[in-house]
Design an enzyme around this catalytic site. Structure first.
Site, PDB file in Angstrom:
ATOM      1  N   LYS A  41     -38.889 -19.613 -65.757  1.00 25.34           N
ATOM      2  CA  LYS A  41     -39.987 -20.084 -65.936  1.00 25.34           C
ATOM      3  C   LYS A  41     -41.208 -20.212 -64.712  1.00 25.34           C
ATOM      4  CE  LYS A  41     -38.185 -24.794 -64.971  1.00 25.34           C
ATOM      5  NZ  LYS A  41     -37.629 -25.911 -65.785  1.00 25.34           N
ATOM      6  N   ARG A 140     -37.914 -37.657 -72.114  1.00 22.53           N
ATOM      7  CA  ARG A 140     -39.055 -36.583 -72.010  1.00 22.53           C
ATOM      8  C   ARG A 140     -38.858 -35.834 -73.232  1.00 22.53           C
ATOM      9  NH1 ARG A 140     -38.950 -32.393 -66.870  1.00 22.53           N
ATOM     10  NH2 ARG A 140     -37.512 -31.405 -68.396  1.00 22.53           N
ATOM     11  N   TYR A 272     -61.788 -28.515 -39.712  1.00 20.97           N
ATOM     12  CA  TYR A 272     -62.440 -29.402 -40.457  1.00 20.97           C
ATOM     13  C   TYR A 272     -62.331 -30.763 -39.882  1.00 20.97           C
ATOM     14  CZ  TYR A 272     -64.408 -26.034 -43.961  1.00 20.97           C
ATOM     15  OH  TYR A 272     -64.710 -25.035 -44.778  1.00 20.97           O
ATOM     16  N   MET A 320     -59.103 -23.530 -46.701  1.00 20.27           N
ATOM     17  CA  MET A 320     -58.773 -22.839 -48.101  1.00 20.27           C
ATOM     18  C   MET A 320     -58.107 -21.424 -47.828  1.00 20.27           C
ATOM     19  SD  MET A 320     -61.327 -21.663 -51.263  1.00 20.27           S
ATOM     20  CE  MET A 320     -61.781 -23.297 -51.511  1.00 20.27           C
TER      21      MET A 320
HETATM   22  C1  LIG Z   1     -36.291 -25.886 -65.296  1.00 24.60           C
HETATM   23  C2  LIG Z   1     -35.182 -26.318 -66.267  1.00 24.60           C
HETATM   24  C3  LIG Z   1     -33.978 -26.058 -65.960  1.00 24.60           C
HETATM   25  C4  LIG Z   1     -33.671 -25.211 -64.811  1.00 24.60           C
HETATM   26  O1  LIG Z   1     -33.391 -26.331 -63.673  1.00 24.60           O
HETATM   27  P1  LIG Z   1     -32.898 -25.956 -62.198  1.00 24.60           P
HETATM   28  O2  LIG Z   1     -32.726 -27.346 -61.513  1.00 24.60           O
HETATM   29  O3  LIG Z   1     -33.766 -25.036 -61.424  1.00 24.60           O
HETATM   30  O4  LIG Z   1     -31.508 -25.376 -62.289  1.00 24.60           O
HETATM   31  C5  LIG Z   1     -33.014 -26.207 -66.847  1.00 24.60           C
HETATM   32  N1  LIG Z   1     -33.214 -26.808 -68.254  1.00 24.60           N
HETATM   33  C6  LIG Z   1     -34.601 -27.221 -68.198  1.00 24.60           C
HETATM   34  C7  LIG Z   1     -34.662 -27.928 -69.574  1.00 24.60           C
HETATM   35  C8  LIG Z   1     -35.519 -27.203 -67.477  1.00 24.60           C
HETATM   36  O5  LIG Z   1     -36.836 -27.363 -67.709  1.00 24.60           O
END
Ligand SMILES: *Cc1c(COP(=O)(O)O)cnc(C)c1O
Length: 379
Positions: A41, A140, A272, A320
């Protein structure tokens, strides 16, 4: 300057081999009875989801995970053929068509969504599998329904195929709290009720990097979700933790090139707001990267980079597109030369965890913040 092998001002080098080694290490630690789902992801935590997915599939990965349907569709469109791509953030109504079209497997997090998916599956004319996410105490995503309620919902949704049950730990690296044990006990109660109702052969998964690394109980579970570990990181533990079991290394090096090197007299202001004043005559370097590339603004007058093999401070406010650094220790660097924002030069080392501590955040945040304009180069 000579030949510039990577003609970008700021770029990331990703070692495919290191990602493969990290993946193999996770596999060997969890053992042969447990599959490893590679979490790609957020563009593989900044490493590039398509490239990382290809590395993992070449290593034999059958399971990948993304956050959204959109991320999964991007992988499928790039030709990633992993048998399962789990969309861990589930789906919204406008994503239903893409979910089916791209053969993504959603994490479903409510009984209502089980019914939505069942309707979709009835219309799709092909198997639609899903994993049910249990909120075991993180508060969550995930259903808080009882085992009996889930069993009833399963009976009412015969078209969609339940393939797995999952939950996510809130505090897996924290051994000063019982939250993980409590979550695990809750999850196992729900899983047992569902299995008792005749739903057998399910994939059960609770553990991500920290739970894998510290060997949180996952016996009987047959899938783990590894993200951070694939990229070479494990969070430090709190409390009386067992020894960390993984042997993974960062796969990403982040560089920026110098645009200018100049001498400033004592008492000169830099950047800055004039937040840095040279305490003596100094040589400074101006890097062609700033907060738009993902260098945290919080690192102004706080952070460091590696220049000429030595850690050296960031001077003044990060702009930036530009960052000023102290080059008083070396006369070897000039315009076009590389400086390391994250990585290693000889003995000097700067990883995402070190940067995160100074920036007041976590290593995940550092990696995910390297912006899209920083070109990714695979080595
Ligand atoms: C991001 C995520 C993971 C992976 O977690 P890591 O700590 O990066 O290994 C696993 N399960 C869910 C539901 C996640 O959102």
């Amino acid at each position: 300057m000579g030949i510039v092998p990577v003609p970008f001002r700021s770029f990331v080098l990703v070692s495919r081999e290191q990602i493969a080694r990290n993946y193999r290490n996770v596999r060997s630690v969890v053992g042969p009875g447990v599959d490893v789902l590679g979490v790609v992801k957020a563009d593989a935590y900044g490493h590039g989801a398509i490239e990382v997915a290809r590395v993992l599939v070449a290593e034999g990965a059958r399971w990948l995970a993304v956050s959204s349907v959109d991320e999964g569709a991007t992988l499928r469109a790039a030709g990633v053929v992993a048998p399962r791509i789990l969309a861990m953030g589930g789906f919204l109504p406008f994503e239903e068509a893409a979910l089916i079209e791209h053969d993504l497997t959603p994490a479903v997090h409510s009984l209502a969504q089980m019914r939505d998916l069942d309707r979709l599956a009835a219309a799709a004319g092909k198997p639609v599998r899903y994993h049910l996410k249990i909120d075991s105490g993180m508060g969550r995503l995930g259903t808080r329904a009882s085992g009996a309620e889930i069993v009833a919902a399963l009976a009412a949704t015969p078209h969609a195929q339940l393939e797995g049950l999952m939950t996510h730990f809130a505090s897996a690296a924290d051994y000063s709290s019982t939250q993980t044990a409590d979550q695990l006990a809750y999850f196992e109660r729900i899983a047992a009720a569902i299995e008792l109702a005749g739903h057998r052969g399910l994939r059960l998964h609770t553990s991500s990097t920290n739970a894998i690394a510290y060997g949180r109980a996952n016996s009987g579970h047959n899938l783990v979700r590894a993200g951070h570990a694939l990229y070479g990181y494990v969070s430090p533990a709190r409390g009386e933790a067992p020894a960390q079991r993984l042997d993974v290394q960062p796969a990403l090096t982040w560089k920026a090139r110098l645009l200018a090197v100049k001498e400033l007299p004592e008492g000169a202001l830099v950047g800055y707001g004039g937040t840095f004043r040279t305490p003596r005559a100094m040589r400074i370097g101006v890097l062609g990267a700033g907060y738009a590339d993902g260098i945290f603004h919080r690192l102004s007058n706080r952070g460091q980079v590696i220049a000429g093999g030595k850690l050296t401070p960031i001077l003044g406010t990060i702009s930036m597109d530009l960052t000023t650094i102290d080059l008083s220790h070396t006369s070897a660097l000039g315009p076009g030369d590389e400086v390391t924002l994250l990585g290693q030069e000889g003995e000097a080392r700067l990883d995402a965890q070190q940067i995160a501590r100074v920036a007041g955040t976590i290593s995940y945040n550092i990696l995910c913040s390297i912006s899209a304009r920083v070109r990714r180069v695979y080595v």
